[in-house]
Design a protein around this motif. Structure first.
Motif, PDB file in Angstrom:
ATOM      1  N   HIS A   1      -9.558   0.329   4.939  1.00 24.09           N
ATOM      2  CA  HIS A   1      -8.735   0.426   3.669  1.00 24.09           C
ATOM      3  C   HIS A   1      -9.387  -0.751   2.596  1.00 24.09           C
ATOM      4  O   HIS A   1      -9.607  -1.655   2.854  1.00 24.09           O
ATOM      5  CB  HIS A   1      -7.400  -0.107   3.879  1.00 24.09           C
TER       6      HIS A   1
ATOM      7  N   TYR B   1      -6.581   0.751  -4.433  1.00 23.74           N
ATOM      8  CA  TYR B   1      -6.430   1.248  -3.051  1.00 23.74           C
ATOM      9  C   TYR B   1      -7.373   2.593  -2.844  1.00 23.74           C
ATOM     10  O   TYR B   1      -7.201   3.414  -3.581  1.00 23.74           O
ATOM     11  CB  TYR B   1      -4.917   1.142  -2.550  1.00 23.74           C
TER      12      TYR B   1
ATOM     13  N   ARG C   1      -8.362   4.726   0.969  1.00 22.98           N
ATOM     14  CA  ARG C   1      -8.489   4.822   2.531  1.00 22.98           C
ATOM     15  C   ARG C   1      -9.790   5.509   3.043  1.00 22.98           C
ATOM     16  O   ARG C   1     -10.470   6.598   2.283  1.00 22.98           O
ATOM     17  CB  ARG C   1      -7.386   5.625   3.112  1.00 22.98           C
TER      18      ARG C   1
ATOM     19  N   ASP D   1      -3.823   6.301   9.052  1.00 22.18           N
ATOM     20  CA  ASP D   1      -4.139   5.116   8.540  1.00 22.18           C
ATOM     21  C   ASP D   1      -4.594   4.126   9.681  1.00 22.18           C
ATOM     22  O   ASP D   1      -5.323   3.220   9.249  1.00 22.18           O
ATOM     23  CB  ASP D   1      -2.754   4.353   7.849  1.00 22.18           C
TER      24      ASP D   1
ATOM     25  N   ILE E   1       0.779  -1.187   0.116  1.00 20.89           N
ATOM     26  CA  ILE E   1       0.003  -0.098  -0.143  1.00 20.89           C
ATOM     27  C   ILE E   1       0.852   1.267   0.079  1.00 20.89           C
ATOM     28  O   ILE E   1       0.713   2.143  -0.805  1.00 20.89           O
ATOM     29  CB  ILE E   1      -0.826   0.071   1.277  1.00 20.89           C
TER      30      ILE E   1
END
Length: 148
Positions: A47, A59, A61, A42, A19
């Motif tokens: 995720h 990806y 978040r 994070d 990531i």
């Protein structure tokens, strides 16, 4: 292809490395934007991972910001080998769906690179405010209201 939403604690060290490597290779190296990607957020985020044969192709978040009372979609990124396959649309669809199911009634906010505003508008996001510089790249805040 596999798409999953995971907590930080469920990420393996190898996946966390992938990531961070993907975010660095696209946001910092490819886009030549010097900014602090590892921002301490994070650990408290969800995720979304798009993998194929174990390789990370996409990806993003997701966070719920209690101070601003919004959900945030952040760090949306597609690996070069995953581009042109509709993965950005799939990640956004899944991110919005997660927010609707888990944070019902909470508006969703994102900071879009200005060249991507039409992409995010296609998901119902509207522009808020004026463009601003973020790491040498013009961004603009966008918001989407979700139903209860």
């Amino acid at each position: 292809m596999k798409i999953e939403v995971v907590d930080f604690s469920a990420l393996s060290l190898d996946m966390l490395y992938e990531i961070l490597r993907l975010r660095m290779s696209v946001f910092i190296v490819e886009q030549q934007s010097i900014y602090e990607d590892i921002d301490g957020l994070d650990k408290d985020a969800k995720h979304i991972l798009v993998t194929d044969g174990g390789a990370l192709l996409g990806y993003c978040r997701l966070r719920r910001d209690q101070t601003q009372k919004v959900a945030k979609i952040e760090r949306v990124v597609i690996a070069e080998k995953g581009r042109g396959r509709g993965l950005g649309q799939q990640i956004m669809h899944d991110a919005i769906q997660f927010c609707e199911q888990n944070w019902s009634g909470t508006p969703i906010k994102l900071s879009a690179q200005t060249y991507l505003t039409k992409f995010y508008q296609s998901f119902g996001f509207i522009i808020e405010g004026a463009p601003y510089d973020d790491g040498g790249i013009l961004h603009i805040d966008m918001r989407k209201q979700i139903n209860k």
